[in-house]
Design an enzyme around this catalytic site. Sequence first.
Site, PDB file in Angstrom:
ATOM      1  N   ASP A 343       0.839  -1.191   0.000  1.00 30.63           N
ATOM      2  CA  ASP A 343       0.000   0.000   0.000  1.00 30.63           C
ATOM      3  C   ASP A 343       0.881   1.250   0.000  1.00 30.63           C
ATOM      4  O   ASP A 343       1.845   1.346   0.771  1.00 30.63           O
ATOM      5  CB  ASP A 343      -0.895  -0.022   1.243  1.00 30.63           C
ATOM      6  CG  ASP A 343      -1.779   1.192   1.354  1.00 30.63           C
ATOM      7  OD1 ASP A 343      -2.655   1.360   0.485  1.00 30.63           O
ATOM      8  OD2 ASP A 343      -1.591   1.979   2.307  1.00 30.63           O
ATOM      9  N   GLU A 379       1.653  -0.477  -5.038  1.00 33.25           N
ATOM     10  CA  GLU A 379       0.695   0.578  -5.347  1.00 33.25           C
ATOM     11  C   GLU A 379       1.551   1.827  -5.530  1.00 33.25           C
ATOM     12  O   GLU A 379       2.043   2.393  -4.541  1.00 33.25           O
ATOM     13  CB  GLU A 379      -0.315   0.776  -4.222  1.00 33.25           C
ATOM     14  CG  GLU A 379      -1.342   1.853  -4.553  1.00 33.25           C
ATOM     15  CD  GLU A 379      -2.208   2.250  -3.359  1.00 33.25           C
ATOM     16  OE1 GLU A 379      -3.333   2.706  -3.591  1.00 33.25           O
ATOM     17  OE2 GLU A 379      -1.755   2.121  -2.208  1.00 33.25           O
TER      18      GLU A 379
END
Length: 736
Positions: A343, A379
């Site tokens: 993330d 990401e």
Amino acid sequence: MQAWPGSSYPLGATFDGNGTNFALFSEGAERVELCLFGERGRETRVELRDVDAYVWHAYLPNIQPGQRYGYRVYGPNDPENGQRFNPNKLLLDPYAKAVDGQVQWGQSVFGYNFGDPDSRNDDDSAAAMMKGVVVNPFFDWSGDRQPKTPYAESFIYEAHVKGLTQLNEHIPEELRGSYSGIAHPAVIDHLQKLGVTALELMPVHQFVNDSTLQEKGLSNYWGYNTIAFFAPQNTYASTGQHGQQVQEFKAMVRALHAAGIEVILDVVYNHTAEGNHMGPTLSMRGIDNEAYYRLEQDDKRYYTDYTGTGNSLNVGNPHTLQLIMDSLRYWVLEMHVDGFRFDLASTLAREFYEVDRLATFFELVQQDPVVSQVKLIAEPWDVGPGGYQVGNFPPQWTEWNGKYRDTVRDFWRGEPQALGEFASRLTGSADLYEHSGRRPVASINFVTAHDGFTLRDLVSYNEKHNEANGEDNNDGESHNRSNNMGVEGPTDDASVLAARARQQRNFIATLMLSQGVPMLLHGDEMGRTQGGNNNGYAQDNEITWVDWSTADQPLIEFTAALSRLRKEHPAFRRSRFFNGRPVKMEEGAPIPDVVWLRPDGSVMQPEDWESGFGRAIGVFLNGRGIRERDRRGEQISDQHFIVLFNAGDDEVDFALPDQKYSPEWDVLVDTAGAFANTEPVLPGATLPLAAKSLMVLCEHDLPEPEIDHSVAASLTLNAGLTAPDDLPSQAPKPEL
């Protein structure tokens, strides 16, 4: 309580079969106490007198799995200089392998008095704090083998442990919403039917529910609020929180592996649940604030925030880097997971100000013999300067390709755009990845993910509807690139429903037929809706849970069929980029590995790419032009394919190219349903392609001619002659 010196490694609480070693890093601490808690909450404190290289440690010979514990760390409380020690605050071990309980929000878990962030609060927080748990590391893996599916053959399914299982009536009620629910045959059979090779689970590291959300009757449902990087989330365990969650997680992984499905974890190493200077003191803030967090250099009371969550982990500190790498290795070696999706991965690359492509974190991953061998998915953005870094990660990484998502959404809603952009995304985004030596599989392709509209909502809503989030519909993305097909939200209009169903098939077919690695959001194959909510992070309820009882069965079958098509035909999952060019071919020249076609059947010319007519296009994929070999070293070969796209509002007549591409074509897929099970189509024929539809054609397999094995036939073959009718034959002539 008997305590021996113990060892400074490994960090955390380590049970060896007799007792437990405790080790905690803190460079700024002056004194550290280990706090053990009995079943009724009675606290016993043990001072850690031994310290080596800033690691405080002790071995307790009688401490067994299930023991709950925490730490109290003594030192300066000087926020202006980045120090926030306070022994009145019980602290969770950053290396805890399991966690019991939840944070009970109140004054005691904060290091300052409410209303005065610069003050000091000395209320004892032990009763309100979650506790670490000593775990039993032993587990019967029963010969577990990780599938190790190559990227080119991978199909990723993004899912939430609770959201996927909570409403599945085929799962026993006590197992729903848990790791055991994921391992249930009702879920695994569904994944296998879809052809899924990897289950990407949204955060399962122990996370904290925000007090602000709880006050609204909401929760931190997605889980991007980690507090313990080694512990599986305790609320997803159906068997208990005193270490049982670890055993249950391992059993889930074992069951998925047995079904040939990898497990990828969505991990949040960029920040923690302790927030900014007004956040609670739960763990790292009170253990060594300066070491674990990025602080503003001109005033260390404040935290540098590249994540939008209040703080950023200090990956420039070797001990913080060690925490991340130790965690990654633990999940691979002890929990047998097969990869990670990072993330806001750009945050991990920030050693200084700008994103540093050669940051220490990436160098550590590159040389690590364990972590470098699993799937690594970034990401590629954060909220810091230069935060959008798609295409800029090191060669061994793959990336969530946000440009693929945006381009494909825009194409199918008929948004005018350069066709070259769509062609690039469809063929693996060479413009983003080829320069760094990567392959098409570096692109993780997706149309929807947990953040944003579901697939059904993407074709049902033009506007977000996030009223349930309690922020007056101001949260969430407003530019969704969606198209409601003429009606906002639910409708009984048959034509609108048909158009929405077709558009969902278009998106799924495009995803499955694009070069790269497809990722599908859980429930998209069932027509899952969130009622237009495109930011369900706080909705732990029917808004976000997958409703299996209303599953769109035809869409499930369509998704499974497209997945099989991709699996069976390497033309759709190449490991190398195409080398063909959209230029005119000379007569008799070899056919390139990819050819882009105009609706009239002619080859796209350079000027066509920017001409603006780009809502209809075809692509020819040369099945014999695959410059690759399989795992046995044999040359890969496939059939030829043509994929036709019409994103316009009107039907388009597509002329098939001449017979050098194929003498006949079979229509395999028509998202409009007009050409199912038709006779083979000849070159030069015209196919009417319905508005907003897609068609897949495969070269027609001509039946193999029956071979005459007679002596006479072989003699005439050698002579290059036609056997006369009166020549004796040992085999009957085939009937024509």
